[in-house]
Design an enzyme around this catalytic site. Structure first.
Site, mmCIF file in Angstrom:
data_model
loop_
_atom_site.group_PDB
_atom_site.id
_atom_site.type_symbol
_atom_site.label_atom_id
_atom_site.label_comp_id
_atom_site.label_asym_id
_atom_site.label_seq_id
_atom_site.Cartn_x
_atom_site.Cartn_y
_atom_site.Cartn_z
ATOM 1 N N MET A 9 0.808 -1.224 0.000
ATOM 2 C CA MET A 9 0.000 0.000 0.000
ATOM 3 C C MET A 9 0.838 1.268 0.000
ATOM 4 O O MET A 9 0.306 2.354 0.060
ATOM 5 C CB MET A 9 -0.928 0.020 1.214
ATOM 6 C CG MET A 9 -2.012 -1.021 1.175
ATOM 7 S SD MET A 9 -3.206 -0.773 2.500
ATOM 8 C CE MET A 9 -3.979 0.755 1.973
ATOM 9 N N LYS B 238 6.828 4.323 7.292
ATOM 10 C CA LYS B 238 5.987 3.534 6.391
ATOM 11 C C LYS B 238 4.787 4.393 6.001
ATOM 12 O O LYS B 238 4.064 4.896 6.855
ATOM 13 C CB LYS B 238 5.516 2.253 7.085
ATOM 14 C CG LYS B 238 4.638 1.374 6.196
ATOM 15 C CD LYS B 238 4.170 0.139 6.951
ATOM 16 C CE LYS B 238 5.274 -0.840 7.154
ATOM 17 N NZ LYS B 238 5.667 -1.529 5.909
ATOM 18 N N ASP C 162 -0.638 -10.803 10.762
ATOM 19 C CA ASP C 162 0.104 -10.979 9.512
ATOM 20 C C ASP C 162 1.516 -11.482 9.794
ATOM 21 O O ASP C 162 2.496 -10.931 9.312
ATOM 22 C CB ASP C 162 0.153 -9.650 8.736
ATOM 23 C CG ASP C 162 0.586 -9.852 7.282
ATOM 24 O OD1 ASP C 162 0.463 -10.979 6.777
ATOM 25 O OD2 ASP C 162 1.045 -8.887 6.658
#
Length: 864
Positions: free
Chosen positions: A602, A620, A718
């Protein structure tokens, strides 16, 4: 000609008075009051007496004894040592909410029961033989019985010595003067509690209620967390350790009483002070919204039953330490004589950096929780607290009106010199009264609103009084331009670029002003506010069409403003967009972007620098506006910051530290610890696999991190090799906590969920509620892959893969490597159970399994 009344001094004084009257309880005035309050307490702090000693669970003790939390036998030993020293009271500022795991004690006790039964049986046989006159045989049986019973006693003693809970309970019971903490969750108490209070907690309830101010109820609690039952039962008293900072985050007071569904429970400080005065909770009288009475000691409180303690001066060796501190390890090792503690109140608390909590108080920017607890107890015992009398508010308002009268009527009639002398003399008197009454009498009478009105009113009226005539207006205009320029530069240096642009436009467009606006436009570019940068360039061109390279920059910024893509991977995105300023370093929030270091599903990851402390950070970015829109975009933003806040609360050596989260033009970003290493993805391929024992140790570190996160009710969602970093110093770090929940909501244009589901648990793929056990499944997949270079589930299509994960068993890992011990296969099978209820419950269970595997593998290597 008579002036209009709104231009007169009395009208201006009246308006200022009304403004300050309306702002009497505003946050600005409150912050000024807090500043004076803190200054008074800090400058008047007195040394504490020697009645309280603090035992520090500090960095040195943790280095020497072992990683925190310690076995509970350590605390039991410490309480026994302090009990031998004949202390007055012990306050344990460490929370033991649950009993520890069995650790084999139950098996030992069962063995003791069996030995006891065998001994009893032998005694019965001996008695029968003796009755038959067979003395020699009876004596032999008696000897065997004694041996069995002695062995049973020995087993029981050894089991109890290893049982931390039993040792702690025994030590607390034997001491007879130990207080333990509990905590409450505040909220509106509607209906009835989920469960009734156990007797060992309800015994702390205060039944004697005197005067009640219905308009000032105490803090309401809807949930209590207290020590485990056996420990609570033997504790002398239990009180909560919650704190309640002021609106500005500074800790100035403590709630002495909270209400739990009609029961009034004390703070730990109040409970300990009552015990020190030989009082029980039945002797305590509470006047709701007014005070707490401990015999002859009357403690005045505010309307929510908070007391404002005085704080005590430093000893001089360490900031914020007004009391004697003794290292836990030094006391354990016998380096401190026990006479130090005789007849003292002893508090045991965590002060190690990164483990113990710290609070900002009027006398310290980082006071340990146990130091704050000591200050409150010392203040209560010495009757040294700050009170706000009922008439304080009236005095403040009357003084405010008096200052207003002075500004409107008296000051305009005084000469400049006399007006200055009277004003500042009055200001000193007002502030001096506030300071002296607070320091000498412990009375907080706020006069800050009146003092502020006096100062502001004097400045405004003086400026008005000595304003220039018509002949001087040109000079004033020049001075105004210079003022606007200085304000513009000031706003620009503080990052308030829009306000800077507004002030620059009020200045004549001279070259120095245009130069300042040029740098302002560059600042807009660095923040990627290209439309605003173009507006500045356009203003410059209107006054000087040939000024530097403004024309080219305006065209470039207009194009960038129409087509910019933040942090994405498409054309024109990534670092190219961020570096649009032509060499100047761009920024995200307060962080300077140094370079691009990676890309994700993303967004882009950058190396950044925090200019305030010159620290490298990894940033990020997530271009949420490209993936969502409308109400869905706002919902994802809200969830993004909630998840970032949750992840930022995690503090573990194997979890990457998150420093900050923010948003600029729908580009969300997270600033986190910069890691010098590589992720584990390369080590999942055959030929590059790590040694199997090293792999197990790495997974063990990840399991530690997941166990900690699960205890904080945080699920990663994740776990995969790409999200595990192996640093150059061999430290293992888990990254991207909380990010998965955002990316899992994102869809590509074809509707496929971003990322691979190979590591997801069955319940995660089916959209069910997930908890820490889902991360255990993902960790099992990763362990399988890193040991043999193959994933346990692999399908030709997405549908086949999902079906395998949800329904089909995985191949035994020993099919790919028969040399692996059966223990490794069993561990992985337990981690990859499809039913979460049958799966290993947490990271702690995984760690125990890994330790067992490592022992088998080490023994196997030793035989070779």
């Amino acid at each position: 000609m008579k002036r209009a009344f709104w231009k007169t001094d009395w009208f201006l004084g009246l308006v200022l008075t009304l403004v300050f009257f309306a702002a009497y309880d505003s946050s600005i005035i409150k912050n000024l009051e807090f500043s004076v309050y803190d200054f008074a307490l800090e400058t008047s702090a007195q040394p504490a007496d020697d009645s309280i000693v603090i035992v520090d669970i500090d960095d040195a003790s943790i280095d020497l004894i072992g990683r925190w939390p310690w076995p509970r036998t350590e605390m039991a030993d410490m309480i026994e040592t302090l009990s031998q020293a004949q202390v007055r009271m012990i306050g344990v500022d460490v929370f033991y909410s649950e009993e520890q795991a069995d650790n084999g004690n139950n098996a030992a006790l069962k063995l003791a029961d069996l030995l006891q039964e065998q001994g009893d049986a032998l005694l019965a046989e001996a008695d029968a033989l003796a009755a038959q006159g067979r003395g020699a045989e009876a004596d032999a049986k008696f000897a065997q019985a004694d041996a069995k019973l002695l062995q049973a006693d020995k087993v029981v003693a050894e089991a109890m010595a290893k049982n931390g809970d039993a040792r702690l309970v025994k030590a607390v019971q034997h001491a007879g003067n130990v207080f333990m903490p509990m905590f409450y969750e505040a909220g509106d108490a509607f209906g009835r509690p989920d469960s009734t209070l156990p007797p060992y907690i309800s015994r702390m309830a205060i039944e004697n209620i005197g005067d009640v101010d219905a308009s000032a109820p105490p803090i309401s609690a809807v949930k209590l967390s207290y020590p485990f039952a056996k420990l609570s039962q033997v504790s002398t008293g239990i009180g909560y350790l919650n704190v309640l900072p002021s609106l500005d985050g500074v800790l100035r007071s403590e709630p002495l009483i909270v209400e739990y569904y009609g029961k009034f429970l004390p703070s730990m400080s109040l409970a300990m002070v009552a015990h020190d005065l030989n009082l029980t909770m039945n002797d305590v009288l509470v006047n709701i919204g007014q005070s707490v009475e401990l015999g002859a000691l009357v403690i005045p409180t505010d309307d929510v039953m908070q007391v404002a303690p005085k704080f005590y001066a430093d000893l001089g060796d360490k900031e914020g330490q007004a009391f004697r501190h003794v290292s836990f390890y030094d006391l354990k090792a016998g380096k401190v004589p026990l006479d130090v503690f005789k007849d003292k109140i002893v508090l045991i608390g965590v002060t190690a950096v990164g483990i113990g909590e710290g609070y900002q108080t009027p006398v310290s920017n980082d006071m340990n929780a146990v130091d704050y607890h000591a200050n409150v107890i010392e203040s209560l015992l010495n009757s040294s607290f700050i009170t706000t009398p009922e008439w304080a508010g009236i005095v403040g308002l009357v003084l405010l009106l008096a200052v207003g009268f002075y500004l409107a009527v008296v000051l305009p009639r005084l000469s400049a010199l006399l007006g200055t002398l009277v004003t500042f003399s009055s200001l000193l008197v007002i502030l001096g009264y506030t300071y002296v009454s607070l320091v000498d009498s412990g009375l907080w009478v706020s006069t800050i609103a009146a003092a502020s009105l006096l100062l502001v009113g004097y400045v405004i009226l003086t400026i008005k009084r000595f304003s220039a005539s018509e002949d001087d207006r040109a000079k004033i205009s020049s001075e105004s331009a210079e003022t606007n320029k200085m304000l513009a530069l000031s706003f620009q240096s503080q990052g308030m670029l829009d306000m800077a642009f507004d002030k620059f436009k009020k200045c004549p467009p001279a070259d120095d002003i245009l130069e300042g606006m040029y740098t302002l436009a560059l600042d807009f570019e660095r923040k990627r506010q290209f439309n605003k940068a173009a507006a500045v360039y356009e203003y410059i061109l209107e006054h000087n069409p040939k000024f530097k390279d403004v024309k080219q920059r305006m065209e470039r910024t207009k194009d960038a403003g129409e087509s910019m893509v933040f942090g994405g991977s498409g054309a024109g995105g990534g670092m190219g967009t961020l570096m649009i300023t032509g060499g100047a370093k761009p920024t995200l929030g307060r962080y300077e972007i140094v370079k691009e270091i990676g890309k994700g599903a993303m967004g882009t990851v950058y190396l950044g620098k925090d200019p305030k402390i010159n620290r490298d950070v990894a940033i990020k970015t997530m271009a949420l506006s490209q993936e969502f829109e409308g109400d869905e975009l706002q919902d994802v933003k809200d969830r993004f910051f909630r998840e970032a806040e949750t992840a930022g609360m995690l503090n573990h050596p194997n979890i990457v530290t998150m420093y900050d989260a923010g948003e600029e033009h729908d580009l969300a970003f997270i600033a986190m610890e910069y890691l010098d290493g590589t992720d584990l993805a390369p080590y999942t391929k055959k030929g590059k696999l790590l040694p199997q024992m090293a792999t197990l140790k790495i997974v063990g570190k990840v399991a530690e991190a997941l166990h900690y996160a699960s205890q904080q009710h945080v699920v990663h969602r994740d776990i995969k090799p790409a999200n595990i970093m192996l640093l150059k110093d061999k430290t293992v770090k888990v990254t991207d906590f909380g990010i998965a929940r955002i990316t899992a909501s994102s869809k590509t244009k074809t509707g496929i969920v971003l990322g691979t589901p190979s590591y997801m648990s069955p319940e995660q793929l089916s959209g069910k509620h997930v908890d820490g056990r889902s991360d255990i499944f993902s960790l099992g997949v990763m362990l399988y892959e890193m040991l043999v270079g193959k994933r346990p589930f692999k399908g030709d299509s997405m549908a086949t893969l999902l079906f395998q994960i949800a329904n089909e068993p995985h191949p035994d890992i020993r099919e790919f490597d028969p040399n692996l011990p059966q223990e490794v296969s069993t561990l992985i099978n337990d981690m990859l159970e499809k039913n979460p209820d049958k799966r290993l419950p947490n990271g702690g269970a995984v760690i125990r399994g890994i330790i067992a595997c490592l022992k088998v593998m080490a023994a196997k290597d030793g035989k070779k």
